[in-house]
Motif scaffolding. Structure first.
Motif, PDB file in Angstrom:
ATOM      1  N   LEU A 164      81.397   9.157 -98.134  1.00  0.00           N
ATOM      2  CA  LEU A 164      80.554   8.472 -99.048  1.00  0.00           C
ATOM      3  C   LEU A 164      81.541   7.504 -99.982  1.00  0.00           C
ATOM      4  CD1 LEU A 164      77.761  10.566 -99.754  1.00  0.00           C
ATOM      5  CD2 LEU A 164      77.873   9.040 -97.769  1.00  0.00           C
ATOM      6  N   SER A 165      82.563   8.123-100.363  1.00  0.00           N
ATOM      7  CA  SER A 165      83.620   7.389-101.301  1.00  0.00           C
ATOM      8  C   SER A 165      83.991   6.043-100.866  1.00  0.00           C
ATOM      9  CB  SER A 165      84.512   8.377-101.762  1.00  0.00           C
ATOM     10  OG  SER A 165      85.439   8.700-100.748  1.00  0.00           O
ATOM     11  N   ASN A 166      84.102   5.740 -99.635  1.00  0.00           N
ATOM     12  CA  ASN A 166      84.524   4.668 -99.126  1.00  0.00           C
ATOM     13  C   ASN A 166      83.396   3.644 -99.103  1.00  0.00           C
ATOM     14  OD1 ASN A 166      86.640   5.944 -98.006  1.00  0.00           O
ATOM     15  ND2 ASN A 166      85.626   6.508 -95.939  1.00  0.00           N
ATOM     16  N   TYR A 167      82.299   3.671 -99.623  1.00  0.00           N
ATOM     17  CA  TYR A 167      81.232   2.682 -99.898  1.00  0.00           C
ATOM     18  C   TYR A 167      80.577   2.703-101.369  1.00  0.00           C
ATOM     19  CZ  TYR A 167      81.181   3.391 -94.809  1.00  0.00           C
ATOM     20  OH  TYR A 167      81.511   3.620 -93.511  1.00  0.00           O
ATOM     21  N   GLU A 168      81.323   1.633-101.899  1.00  0.00           N
ATOM     22  CA  GLU A 168      80.978   1.673-103.511  1.00  0.00           C
ATOM     23  C   GLU A 168      79.399   1.312-103.700  1.00  0.00           C
ATOM     24  OE1 GLU A 168      82.216  -1.300-107.228  1.00  0.00           O
ATOM     25  OE2 GLU A 168      83.354  -1.390-105.110  1.00  0.00           O
ATOM     26  N   ALA A 169      78.770   0.793-102.674  1.00  0.00           N
ATOM     27  CA  ALA A 169      77.293   0.436-102.842  1.00  0.00           C
ATOM     28  C   ALA A 169      76.502   1.683-102.921  1.00  0.00           C
ATOM     29  CB  ALA A 169      76.915  -0.664-101.631  1.00  0.00           C
ATOM     30  N   LEU A 170      76.916   2.770-102.436  1.00  0.00           N
ATOM     31  CA  LEU A 170      76.206   4.060-102.284  1.00  0.00           C
ATOM     32  C   LEU A 170      75.850   4.584-103.641  1.00  0.00           C
ATOM     33  CD1 LEU A 170      77.301   5.753 -99.078  1.00  0.00           C
ATOM     34  CD2 LEU A 170      75.600   4.157 -99.564  1.00  0.00           C
ATOM     35  N   GLY A 171      76.615   4.275-104.786  1.00  0.00           N
ATOM     36  CA  GLY A 171      76.435   4.580-106.105  1.00  0.00           C
ATOM     37  C   GLY A 171      76.689   5.895-106.337  1.00  0.00           C
ATOM     38  N   ASN A 172      75.503   6.579-106.959  1.00  0.00           N
ATOM     39  CA  ASN A 172      75.193   7.730-107.388  1.00  0.00           C
ATOM     40  C   ASN A 172      74.718   8.769-106.116  1.00  0.00           C
ATOM     41  OD1 ASN A 172      72.535   7.075-107.517  1.00  0.00           O
ATOM     42  ND2 ASN A 172      72.104   8.057-109.220  1.00  0.00           N
ATOM     43  N   LEU A 173      74.886   8.332-104.989  1.00  0.00           N
ATOM     44  CA  LEU A 173      74.208   9.231-103.913  1.00  0.00           C
ATOM     45  C   LEU A 173      75.233  10.665-103.793  1.00  0.00           C
ATOM     46  CD1 LEU A 173      73.242   7.201-100.784  1.00  0.00           C
ATOM     47  CD2 LEU A 173      71.748   8.435-102.361  1.00  0.00           C
ATOM     48  N   ARG A 174      74.550  11.677-103.924  1.00  0.00           N
ATOM     49  CA  ARG A 174      75.430  12.877-103.719  1.00  0.00           C
ATOM     50  C   ARG A 174      75.779  13.262-102.145  1.00  0.00           C
ATOM     51  NH1 ARG A 174      73.142  11.770-108.641  1.00  0.00           N
ATOM     52  NH2 ARG A 174      73.293  13.550-110.098  1.00  0.00           N
ATOM     53  N   SER A 175      74.612  13.016-101.353  1.00  0.00           N
ATOM     54  CA  SER A 175      74.794  13.412 -99.930  1.00  0.00           C
ATOM     55  C   SER A 175      73.873  12.631 -99.070  1.00  0.00           C
ATOM     56  CB  SER A 175      74.379  15.100 -99.743  1.00  0.00           C
ATOM     57  OG  SER A 175      72.802  15.067 -99.971  1.00  0.00           O
ATOM     58  N   VAL A 176      74.334  12.398 -97.760  1.00  0.00           N
ATOM     59  CA  VAL A 176      73.462  11.843 -96.660  1.00  0.00           C
ATOM     60  C   VAL A 176      73.680  12.753 -95.455  1.00  0.00           C
ATOM     61  CG1 VAL A 176      73.214   9.970 -95.276  1.00  0.00           C
ATOM     62  CG2 VAL A 176      74.077   9.680 -97.457  1.00  0.00           C
ATOM     63  N   PHE A 177      72.410  12.907 -95.011  1.00  0.00           N
ATOM     64  CA  PHE A 177      72.218  13.698 -93.748  1.00  0.00           C
ATOM     65  C   PHE A 177      71.964  12.844 -92.395  1.00  0.00           C
ATOM     66  CE2 PHE A 177      69.716  16.620 -90.727  1.00  0.00           C
ATOM     67  CZ  PHE A 177      70.640  17.471 -90.428  1.00  0.00           C
ATOM     68  N   ILE A 178      72.684  13.077 -91.464  1.00  0.00           N
ATOM     69  CA  ILE A 178      72.499  12.300 -90.221  1.00  0.00           C
ATOM     70  C   ILE A 178      72.184  13.149 -89.174  1.00  0.00           C
ATOM     71  CG2 ILE A 178      73.875  10.895 -88.505  1.00  0.00           C
ATOM     72  CD1 ILE A 178      74.051   9.916 -91.437  1.00  0.00           C
ATOM     73  N   PRO A 179      70.636  13.132 -89.099  1.00  0.00           N
ATOM     74  CA  PRO A 179      70.048  14.168 -88.003  1.00  0.00           C
ATOM     75  C   PRO A 179      70.467  14.114 -86.674  1.00  0.00           C
ATOM     76  CG  PRO A 179      68.578  12.381 -88.581  1.00  0.00           C
ATOM     77  CD  PRO A 179      69.674  11.942 -89.538  1.00  0.00           C
ATOM     78  N   ASN A 180      70.842  13.183 -85.901  1.00  0.00           N
ATOM     79  CA  ASN A 180      71.144  13.117 -84.694  1.00  0.00           C
ATOM     80  C   ASN A 180      72.420  14.058 -84.150  1.00  0.00           C
ATOM     81  OD1 ASN A 180      69.070  11.464 -84.123  1.00  0.00           O
ATOM     82  ND2 ASN A 180      70.413   9.702 -84.060  1.00  0.00           N
ATOM     83  N   THR A 181      73.219  13.942 -85.302  1.00  0.00           N
ATOM     84  CA  THR A 181      74.440  14.795 -85.097  1.00  0.00           C
ATOM     85  C   THR A 181      74.706  15.896 -85.938  1.00  0.00           C
ATOM     86  OG1 THR A 181      75.898  13.420 -86.516  1.00  0.00           O
ATOM     87  CG2 THR A 181      75.699  12.873 -84.176  1.00  0.00           C
ATOM     88  N   ASN A 182      73.651  16.312 -87.019  1.00  0.00           N
ATOM     89  CA  ASN A 182      73.494  17.111 -87.742  1.00  0.00           C
ATOM     90  C   ASN A 182      74.864  17.108 -88.781  1.00  0.00           C
ATOM     91  OD1 ASN A 182      71.180  18.512 -87.292  1.00  0.00           O
ATOM     92  ND2 ASN A 182      72.164  20.649 -86.795  1.00  0.00           N
ATOM     93  N   THR A 183      74.960  16.247 -89.244  1.00  0.00           N
ATOM     94  CA  THR A 183      76.432  15.804 -89.826  1.00  0.00           C
ATOM     95  C   THR A 183      75.942  15.349 -91.619  1.00  0.00           C
ATOM     96  OG1 THR A 183      77.526  14.791 -88.391  1.00  0.00           O
ATOM     97  CG2 THR A 183      78.218  14.246 -90.450  1.00  0.00           C
ATOM     98  N   LEU A 184      76.291  16.462 -92.246  1.00  0.00           N
ATOM     99  CA  LEU A 184      76.199  16.303 -93.576  1.00  0.00           C
ATOM    100  C   LEU A 184      77.428  15.580 -94.339  1.00  0.00           C
ATOM    101  CD1 LEU A 184      73.950  16.780 -96.103  1.00  0.00           C
ATOM    102  CD2 LEU A 184      75.430  19.141 -96.425  1.00  0.00           C
ATOM    103  N   LEU A 185      77.124  14.453 -95.131  1.00  0.00           N
ATOM    104  CA  LEU A 185      78.279  13.690 -95.801  1.00  0.00           C
ATOM    105  C   LEU A 185      77.977  13.964 -97.271  1.00  0.00           C
ATOM    106  CD1 LEU A 185      77.786  10.201 -94.000  1.00  0.00           C
ATOM    107  CD2 LEU A 185      79.284  12.012 -93.155  1.00  0.00           C
ATOM    108  N   LEU A 186      78.991  14.391 -97.852  1.00  0.00           N
ATOM    109  CA  LEU A 186      79.157  14.700 -99.207  1.00  0.00           C
ATOM    110  C   LEU A 186      79.913  13.861-100.164  1.00  0.00           C
ATOM    111  CD1 LEU A 186      79.113  18.647 -98.938  1.00  0.00           C
ATOM    112  CD2 LEU A 186      77.062  17.179 -99.398  1.00  0.00           C
ATOM    113  N   ALA A 187      79.555  13.488-101.283  1.00  0.00           N
ATOM    114  CA  ALA A 187      80.236  12.614-102.413  1.00  0.00           C
ATOM    115  C   ALA A 187      81.410  13.540-102.836  1.00  0.00           C
ATOM    116  CB  ALA A 187      79.408  12.157-103.476  1.00  0.00           C
ATOM    117  N   ASP A 188      82.559  12.837-103.136  1.00  0.00           N
ATOM    118  CA  ASP A 188      83.713  13.819-103.650  1.00  0.00           C
ATOM    119  C   ASP A 188      83.319  14.207-105.007  1.00  0.00           C
ATOM    120  OD1 ASP A 188      84.997  12.995-101.439  1.00  0.00           O
ATOM    121  OD2 ASP A 188      86.147  11.438-102.181  1.00  0.00           O
ATOM    122  N   GLU A 189      82.768  13.403-105.966  1.00  0.00           N
ATOM    123  CA  GLU A 189      82.654  14.067-106.945  1.00  0.00           C
ATOM    124  C   GLU A 189      81.582  14.945-107.497  1.00  0.00           C
ATOM    125  OE1 GLU A 189      82.016  10.880-105.754  1.00  0.00           O
ATOM    126  OE2 GLU A 189      83.016   9.357-106.744  1.00  0.00           O
TER     127      GLU A 189
END
Length: 492
Positions: A196-221
């Motif tokens: 998530l840190s690679n995308y500045e526009a995501l701002g204050n998002l803490r996490s994004v879940f991708i259901p098709n692959t059960n992938t949980l992306l977390l912010a570094d902060e």
């Protein structure tokens, strides 16, 4: 078009025509030869008559057949049609509030002109205050929380069931590592920490879940407490079998009301898992029994769980009404940018009734005597990670007092931004019996208002604006009094 909608529209039209002709159901039954119960079923939208029955009604009521079956509504019933076609009755689970859809339609149908005016008023207010669909959904969830004193026994039991099934020790702080193992091993999650840190526009998002692959992306902060909460919410979605869910934290947008209520259920489950009811109740009992307020002990309790101050204060709103029967309380979450003159109320909850401190959308200035704002100013000037303050807020205009506990922390996602979380308890005889330290002289009592524009406090050194609303109200009352005196003078 849905068959259900067609039946409802026909029933509403029949009822309106019958009422316009001053006919009772019994009377229409008598002259048409159709049974009263059958006609009643039609008017309630449960049955749609066959063509021969429509022909009988058309002839009996002297209304053209085509007009009877037309879906076009007159101006009195038009708002009902809009309401039925808007899908709002489908999106909001009325059963949560003990309301049947048919009952609501009945209310609308019995007074179409008045309800039309009411609906138009609500729409106008919503447009004036930019009241979005998301705001409406969130307001509905708050009403649902308040109706249940923000305590949900079935979710508490689900937490205990989960803890037993996965051998979670609720007597010690829960760690993110324990929950991560369950997500990976039991639910097949893949967890990525540096995307998530690679995308500045995501701002204050803490996490994004991708259901098709059960992938949980977390912010570094995110810190350990935030990570644990995110994991606990993901477990809630899986353990409770929730599919219609949100995929980002915090949310970006809601598609349906089910997503809103499911987000609340998952958050509640997470809070109850991280801050177990019995553990928190026991520690609060110790604090409440003391004759003086022990700040060190309170902060130690906040830190006893692997949770943020916001999660802790949110959990207080679950436990205090249930375990201590303290139901007159409010919860506030403010945000603030250092050096700014504005404070933003981002989240609020009021149990029992609408308490004095509440959000306003009229650009008025919140009272600067509130402890919620003071801790924000304090933390913006200090280097501390956590500022805490306790205050008795005296609302002289309402003749009410609140014991308010407030914590402020830095926003890890925004530079020079801070947030405060507060819980206020209405001081009454019941609270005095529950909390022994209320008479502690070290707790500061402060006369406060709601906004400067409505505040009667004289010579306030932190006032941001004159009391224009209060002055206008006083002027109007004076005019009313003089008019009454003139009436009395010239009527005698």
């Amino acid at each position: 078009m849905q068959q259900e909608y067609i039946k409802l529209i026909f029933g509403l039209k029949l009822k309106q025509i019958r009422n316009d002709k001053n006919l009772s159901l019994f009377g229409l039954s008598k002259i048409s030869g159709l049974s009263k119960s059958y006609l009643n079923e039609i008017e309630k939208g449960k049955k749609y008559p066959k063509p021969d029955k429509i022909a009988i009604l058309s002839e009996t009521l002297d209304v053209p057949y085509d007009q009877m079956v037309s879906l076009k509504l007159d101006k009195n019933l038009a708002p009902i049609g809009e309401l039925l076609q808007s899908r709002i009755l489908k999106e909001i689970p009325l059963d949560l509030f003990g309301i049947k859809e048919s009952t609501l339609i009945d209310i609308v149908a019995n007074a179409p002109v008045k309800v039309n005016a009411f609906i138009s008023t609500i729409i106008e207010i919503a447009q004036h205050y930019n009241f979005s669909r998301e705001s409406f959904f969130l307001a509905s969830v708050r009403s649902f929380q308040e109706a249940n004193n923000n305590y949900f026994d079935d979710l508490e039991h689900q937490v205990l069931k989960f803890a037993k099934a996965y051998h979670i020790n609720l007597h010690r702080p829960l760690t993110s590592q324990e929950l991560e193992e369950i997500l990976i091993e039991e639910y097949g999650y893949q967890i990525t920490n540096n995307e998530l840190s690679n995308y500045e526009a995501l701002g204050n998002l803490r996490s994004v879940f991708i259901p098709n692959t059960n992938t949980l992306l977390l912010a570094d902060e995110i810190d350990e407490a935030q990570r644990t909460f995110i994991y606990a919410k993901e477990i809630a979605y899986n353990f409770l079998g929730i599919n219609n869910r949100l995929y980002t934290f915090p949310w970006i947008k809601f598609e349906t009301f089910d997503q809103v209520i499911n987000n609340f259920y998952a958050s509640y489950f997470a809070g109850a898992l991280i801050i177990p009811k019995n553990e928190l109740t026991s520690q609060l009992e110790t604090i409440f029994k003391k004759k003086t307020f022990n700040e060190r002990l309170f902060l130690k309790t906040v830190e006893a769980f692997n949770a943020s101050p916001e999660s802790f204060y949110q959990r207080l709103t679950n436990i205090l009404p249930k375990a201590f029967n303290i139901q007159n309380l409010f919860f506030l979450r403010f945000t603030y940018k250092a050096g700014d003159t504005k404070f933003h109320l981002k989240k609020e909850l009021h149990l029992s009734h609408q308490h004095s401190p509440h959000a306003n959308e009229t650009n008025e200035h919140y009272c600067r005597r509130w402890v919620s704002l003071n801790v924000l100013k304090d933390i913006s000037r200090s280097k501390k990670p956590h500022e805490f303050e306790i205050q008795i807020s005296n609302y002289e205009s309402d003749n009410t007092k609140y014991l308010v506990l407030s914590s402020a922390t830095k926003d890890p996602f925004k530079e020079n931004h801070y947030r405060s979380i507060s819980v206020g308890l209405l001081i009454n005889k019941q609270l005095e019996r529950k909390i022994n330290f209320l008479s502690d002289s070290k707790i500061k009592t402060q006369n406060v208002g709601v906004t400067c524009e409505r505040c009667a406090i004289k010579d306030c050194k932190v006032r941001q604006a004159p009391a224009v609303i209060l002055d206008k109200t006083a002027k109007n009352k004076k005019i009313e009094r003089i008019v009454e005196e003139l009436n009395a003078k010239y009527n005698s």
